[in-house]
Design a protein around this motif. Structure first.
Motif, PDB file in Angstrom:
ATOM      1  N   PHE A   2       0.829  -1.202   0.000  1.00  0.00           N
ATOM      2  CA  PHE A   2       0.000   0.000   0.000  1.00  0.00           C
ATOM      3  C   PHE A   2       0.869   1.261   0.000  1.00  0.00           C
ATOM      4  O   PHE A   2       2.015   1.245   0.443  1.00  0.00           O
ATOM      5  N   ALA A   3       0.282   2.354  -0.483  1.00  0.00           N
ATOM      6  CA  ALA A   3       0.851   3.687  -0.337  1.00  0.00           C
ATOM      7  C   ALA A   3      -0.222   4.559   0.306  1.00  0.00           C
ATOM      8  O   ALA A   3      -1.376   4.559  -0.141  1.00  0.00           O
ATOM      9  N   THR A   4       0.133   5.281   1.338  1.00  0.00           N
ATOM     10  CA  THR A   4      -0.832   6.092   2.061  1.00  0.00           C
ATOM     11  C   THR A   4      -0.931   7.488   1.453  1.00  0.00           C
ATOM     12  O   THR A   4       0.077   8.197   1.349  1.00  0.00           O
ATOM     13  N   LEU A   5      -2.146   7.874   1.050  1.00  0.00           N
ATOM     14  CA  LEU A   5      -2.389   9.232   0.575  1.00  0.00           C
ATOM     15  C   LEU A   5      -2.775  10.140   1.728  1.00  0.00           C
ATOM     16  O   LEU A   5      -2.453  11.327   1.736  1.00  0.00           O
ATOM     17  N   HIS A   6      -3.486   9.568   2.700  1.00  0.00           N
ATOM     18  CA  HIS A   6      -3.927  10.335   3.875  1.00  0.00           C
ATOM     19  C   HIS A   6      -4.067   9.368   5.036  1.00  0.00           C
ATOM     20  O   HIS A   6      -4.813   8.391   4.943  1.00  0.00           O
ATOM     21  N   ALA A   7      -3.330   9.624   6.107  1.00  0.00           N
ATOM     22  CA  ALA A   7      -3.342   8.697   7.247  1.00  0.00           C
ATOM     23  C   ALA A   7      -4.711   8.656   7.921  1.00  0.00           C
ATOM     24  O   ALA A   7      -5.176   7.597   8.346  1.00  0.00           O
ATOM     25  N   GLY A   8      -5.365   9.792   8.024  1.00  0.00           N
ATOM     26  CA  GLY A   8      -6.684   9.826   8.644  1.00  0.00           C
ATOM     27  C   GLY A   8      -6.634   9.470  10.112  1.00  0.00           C
ATOM     28  O   GLY A   8      -5.591   9.103  10.658  1.00  0.00           O
ATOM     29  N   ARG A   9      -7.790   9.563  10.744  1.00  0.00           N
ATOM     30  CA  ARG A   9      -7.864   9.207  12.163  1.00  0.00           C
ATOM     31  C   ARG A   9      -9.225   8.646  12.552  1.00  0.00           C
ATOM     32  O   ARG A   9      -9.461   8.331  13.711  1.00  0.00           O
ATOM     33  N   SER A  10     -10.123   8.514  11.590  1.00  0.00           N
ATOM     34  CA  SER A  10     -11.429   7.953  11.911  1.00  0.00           C
ATOM     35  C   SER A  10     -11.331   6.434  12.008  1.00  0.00           C
ATOM     36  O   SER A  10     -10.418   5.813  11.468  1.00  0.00           O
ATOM     37  N   GLU A  11     -12.261   5.842  12.714  1.00  0.00           N
ATOM     38  CA  GLU A  11     -12.293   4.399  12.888  1.00  0.00           C
ATOM     39  C   GLU A  11     -13.723   3.899  12.732  1.00  0.00           C
ATOM     40  O   GLU A  11     -14.684   4.622  12.991  1.00  0.00           O
ATOM     41  N   GLY A  12     -13.846   2.646  12.347  1.00  0.00           N
ATOM     42  CA  GLY A  12     -15.164   2.041  12.208  1.00  0.00           C
ATOM     43  C   GLY A  12     -15.028   0.634  11.677  1.00  0.00           C
ATOM     44  O   GLY A  12     -13.932   0.200  11.319  1.00  0.00           O
ATOM     45  N   PRO A  13     -16.130  -0.083  11.582  1.00  0.00           N
ATOM     46  CA  PRO A  13     -16.067  -1.466  11.105  1.00  0.00           C
ATOM     47  C   PRO A  13     -16.026  -1.600   9.593  1.00  0.00           C
ATOM     48  O   PRO A  13     -15.792  -2.685   9.071  1.00  0.00           O
ATOM     49  N   THR A  14     -16.241  -0.494   8.864  1.00  0.00           N
ATOM     50  CA  THR A  14     -16.440  -0.585   7.420  1.00  0.00           C
ATOM     51  C   THR A  14     -15.409   0.229   6.648  1.00  0.00           C
ATOM     52  O   THR A  14     -15.105   1.371   7.007  1.00  0.00           O
ATOM     53  N   ALA A  15     -14.889  -0.376   5.597  1.00  0.00           N
ATOM     54  CA  ALA A  15     -14.006   0.301   4.651  1.00  0.00           C
ATOM     55  C   ALA A  15     -14.597   0.120   3.258  1.00  0.00           C
ATOM     56  O   ALA A  15     -15.542  -0.657   3.058  1.00  0.00           O
ATOM     57  N   ALA A  16     -14.048   0.837   2.295  1.00  0.00           N
ATOM     58  CA  ALA A  16     -14.531   0.725   0.921  1.00  0.00           C
ATOM     59  C   ALA A  16     -13.339   0.632  -0.024  1.00  0.00           C
ATOM     60  O   ALA A  16     -12.245   1.102   0.280  1.00  0.00           O
ATOM     61  N   LEU A  17     -13.583   0.019  -1.148  1.00  0.00           N
ATOM     62  CA  LEU A  17     -12.563  -0.152  -2.190  1.00  0.00           C
ATOM     63  C   LEU A  17     -13.111   0.396  -3.494  1.00  0.00           C
ATOM     64  O   LEU A  17     -14.235   0.071  -3.888  1.00  0.00           O
ATOM     65  N   ILE A  18     -12.324   1.231  -4.163  1.00  0.00           N
ATOM     66  CA  ILE A  18     -12.697   1.751  -5.478  1.00  0.00           C
ATOM     67  C   ILE A  18     -11.513   1.526  -6.400  1.00  0.00           C
ATOM     68  O   ILE A  18     -10.366   1.686  -5.989  1.00  0.00           O
ATOM     69  N   ALA A  19     -11.765   1.111  -7.635  1.00  0.00           N
ATOM     70  CA  ALA A  19     -10.662   0.734  -8.516  1.00  0.00           C
ATOM     71  C   ALA A  19     -10.985   1.073  -9.960  1.00  0.00           C
ATOM     72  O   ALA A  19     -11.935   0.541 -10.540  1.00  0.00           O
ATOM     73  N   ALA A  20     -10.192   1.953 -10.535  1.00  0.00           N
ATOM     74  CA  ALA A  20     -10.344   2.330 -11.936  1.00  0.00           C
ATOM     75  C   ALA A  20      -9.324   1.597 -12.788  1.00  0.00           C
ATOM     76  O   ALA A  20      -8.144   1.515 -12.435  1.00  0.00           O
ATOM     77  N   GLY A  21      -9.781   1.069 -13.907  1.00  0.00           N
ATOM     78  CA  GLY A  21      -8.932   0.403 -14.886  1.00  0.00           C
ATOM     79  C   GLY A  21      -9.628   0.531 -16.219  1.00  0.00           C
ATOM     80  O   GLY A  21      -9.973   1.625 -16.660  1.00  0.00           O
ATOM     81  N   THR A  22      -9.909  -0.612 -16.861  1.00  0.00           N
ATOM     82  CA  THR A  22     -10.724  -0.589 -18.072  1.00  0.00           C
ATOM     83  C   THR A  22     -12.103  -0.040 -17.757  1.00  0.00           C
ATOM     84  O   THR A  22     -12.733   0.639 -18.573  1.00  0.00           O
ATOM     85  N   GLY A  23     -12.598  -0.330 -16.555  1.00  0.00           N
ATOM     86  CA  GLY A  23     -13.851   0.208 -16.041  1.00  0.00           C
ATOM     87  C   GLY A  23     -13.626   0.749 -14.650  1.00  0.00           C
ATOM     88  O   GLY A  23     -12.492   1.021 -14.240  1.00  0.00           O
ATOM     89  N   LEU A  24     -14.706   0.898 -13.884  1.00  0.00           N
ATOM     90  CA  LEU A  24     -14.619   1.377 -12.504  1.00  0.00           C
ATOM     91  C   LEU A  24     -15.413   0.443 -11.616  1.00  0.00           C
ATOM     92  O   LEU A  24     -16.611   0.234 -11.835  1.00  0.00           O
ATOM     93  N   GLY A  25     -14.759  -0.136 -10.632  1.00  0.00           N
ATOM     94  CA  GLY A  25     -15.425  -1.047  -9.709  1.00  0.00           C
ATOM     95  C   GLY A  25     -15.369  -0.536  -8.284  1.00  0.00           C
ATOM     96  O   GLY A  25     -14.579   0.356  -7.957  1.00  0.00           O
ATOM     97  N   ALA A  26     -16.203  -1.115  -7.431  1.00  0.00           N
ATOM     98  CA  ALA A  26     -16.233  -0.733  -6.018  1.00  0.00           C
ATOM     99  C   ALA A  26     -16.747  -1.895  -5.197  1.00  0.00           C
ATOM    100  O   ALA A  26     -17.519  -2.731  -5.685  1.00  0.00           O
ATOM    101  N   ALA A  27     -16.320  -1.948  -3.954  1.00  0.00           N
ATOM    102  CA  ALA A  27     -16.776  -2.977  -3.026  1.00  0.00           C
ATOM    103  C   ALA A  27     -16.759  -2.415  -1.612  1.00  0.00           C
ATOM    104  O   ALA A  27     -16.084  -1.410  -1.329  1.00  0.00           O
ATOM    105  N   ILE A  28     -17.501  -3.068  -0.741  1.00  0.00           N
ATOM    106  CA  ILE A  28     -17.593  -2.667   0.662  1.00  0.00           C
ATOM    107  C   ILE A  28     -16.992  -3.773   1.516  1.00  0.00           C
ATOM    108  O   ILE A  28     -17.288  -4.949   1.314  1.00  0.00           O
ATOM    109  N   LEU A  29     -16.136  -3.395   2.459  1.00  0.00           N
ATOM    110  CA  LEU A  29     -15.514  -4.353   3.366  1.00  0.00           C
ATOM    111  C   LEU A  29     -15.983  -4.038   4.785  1.00  0.00           C
ATOM    112  O   LEU A  29     -15.937  -2.889   5.217  1.00  0.00           O
ATOM    113  N   THR A  30     -16.411  -5.056   5.511  1.00  0.00           N
ATOM    114  CA  THR A  30     -16.810  -4.825   6.887  1.00  0.00           C
ATOM    115  C   THR A  30     -16.496  -6.045   7.733  1.00  0.00           C
ATOM    116  O   THR A  30     -16.193  -7.123   7.209  1.00  0.00           O
ATOM    117  N   HIS A  31     -16.539  -5.868   9.043  1.00  0.00           N
ATOM    118  CA  HIS A  31     -16.268  -6.951   9.979  1.00  0.00           C
ATOM    119  C   HIS A  31     -17.443  -7.056  10.952  1.00  0.00           C
ATOM    120  O   HIS A  31     -17.889  -6.050  11.510  1.00  0.00           O
TER     121      HIS A  31
END
Length: 360
Positions: free
Chosen positions: A151-180
């Motif tokens: 990974f490379a960090t663009l912004h360290a941030g300081r918020s916390e929670g059970p959920t993260a998100a993934l966004i990915a641009a390539g030939t198209g644009l995809g997204a997913a939700i990660l949670t625990h």
């Protein structure tokens, strides 16, 4: 959700996109979640890659043909890391991440003329069990086995929670939700890249009108993707906002990947039109990532994946991405604290598919 039981037979893992297909044969590591051995990659997904290869999607008429070529190469010892003893590999299970929505075991590729059925694929290849994941779903499962170097960090941030998100641009644009939930990982696939594009200023309003004339409906993917970079470039050129040098027109005419050429020229400062296209792309990408953070309340962070982000990392480190990410009106303060990380590991989706298969 990742099931708990472990597999012990040979696994076929795949990352199937509109441009490329990455395939690997994986055997479970002794003792379960052991480090990845012999592949020079990250560890902890519970297997060892014994063969791996990349194919260009456009060179094949079907996914079955790609897999057949891979297995033939593996058995002949022609595949990177092949260790199958000269025999056609016997596969117990396949798990493939696909760049399309998966509904009832069927997937129609969005950026490729393939219709995929897990039942048909299993029958054609003689594989007892096939699992389809959305490609971003597979990538999300792969994130948890990457080390810090992934990974490379663009912004360290300081918020916390059970959920993260993934966004990915390539030939198209995809997204997913990660949670625990109760200590277990859950990934929710989405098709957020096909949501409506929302212009943020007069430039993007004019861009929207131009793209509507070309495509009809305009999704976020029409702007935040490789083809989107090319459309941004053409818009700047055709509306007279920027001039296209003759040398650049000639280069793009013969380029195999014009969006990559535009991005590279923009990073190098070779042409103002490329710099402007890249700046606008990065800002649109940041806005889309911030919208995803809002929609999912991804206080644990937003991951930026796909093939484009690592290639334009210096541009992402600038202010355009994070400023657009945070510009969310009354909730700007909340979004400003969200961590942002770029996924550098190109095999994240492949590793995630392998991890899912090995845990099932």
């Amino acid at each position: 959700m990742i099931p708990r039981a472990k597999r012990r037979g040979l696994i076929l893992a795949g990352d199937v996109g509109g441009t490329k297909v990455n395939l690997a044969l994986v055997e479970p590591a002794a003792g379960g979640d052991a480090a990845l051995a012999g592949s020079g990659g990250p560890g902890g997904f519970g297997g060892r890659i014994v063969a791996e290869e990349r194919f260009e999607s456009e060179d094949f008429g079907s996914l079955e043909a790609v897999v057949e070529a891979f297995l033939a190469g593996a058995s002949a010892g022609q595949v990177v890391g092949a260790a199958t003893g000269g025999r056609r590999p016997v596969i117990e299970r396949a798990c493939l991440g696909l760049a399309c929505p998966v509904v009832d075991g069927v997937c129609r590729m969005v950026n490729l003329p393939w219709l995929l059925s897990l039942r048909d694929l299993a029958d054609a290849l003689g594989i007892p069990e096939v699992v389809f994941l959305n490609d971003l779903e597979a990538t999300a499962y792969g994130l948890e086995v990457l080390g810090e170097e992934g990974f490379a960090t663009l912004h360290a941030g300081r918020s916390e929670g059970p959920t993260a998100a993934l966004i990915a641009a390539g030939t198209g644009l995809g997204a997913a939700i990660l949670t625990h939930v109760n200590g277990r990982s859950h990934v929710l696939p989405t098709e957020a890249g096909h949501a409506d594009f929302a212009p943020r200023d007069d430039f993007e309003v004019a861009l929207l009108e131009t793209l509507r004339g070309r495509y009809g409906r305009v999704s976020v993917e029409r702007v935040v993707s490789g083809p989107g970079i090319l459309d941004l470039y053409r818009f700047l050129r055709d509306t007279g906002r920027e001039e296209e040098p003759d040398w650049l027109a000639e280069r793009l005419e013969t380029a195999q990947d014009p969006p990559a050429e535009i991005s590279a020229a923009g990073l190098a400062g070779e042409a103002p039109i490329c710099e402007a296209a890249l700046d606008r792309f990065v800002a649109a990408y940041g806005a889309a990532a911030g919208n995803l953070a809002l929609a999912t309340l991804a206080l644990a962070g937003v991951y930026v994946g796909g093939g484009i982000a690592p290639a334009i990392l210096p541009a992402l480190r600038g202010e355009a991405f994070t400023d657009a990410f945070r510009a969310k009106g009354r909730l700007s303060g909340l979004i400003a604290d969200v961590p942002i990380r770029v996924v550098l590991e190109p095999r994240a989706a492949l590793l995630g598919a392998a991890r899912y298969a090995l845990m099932a």
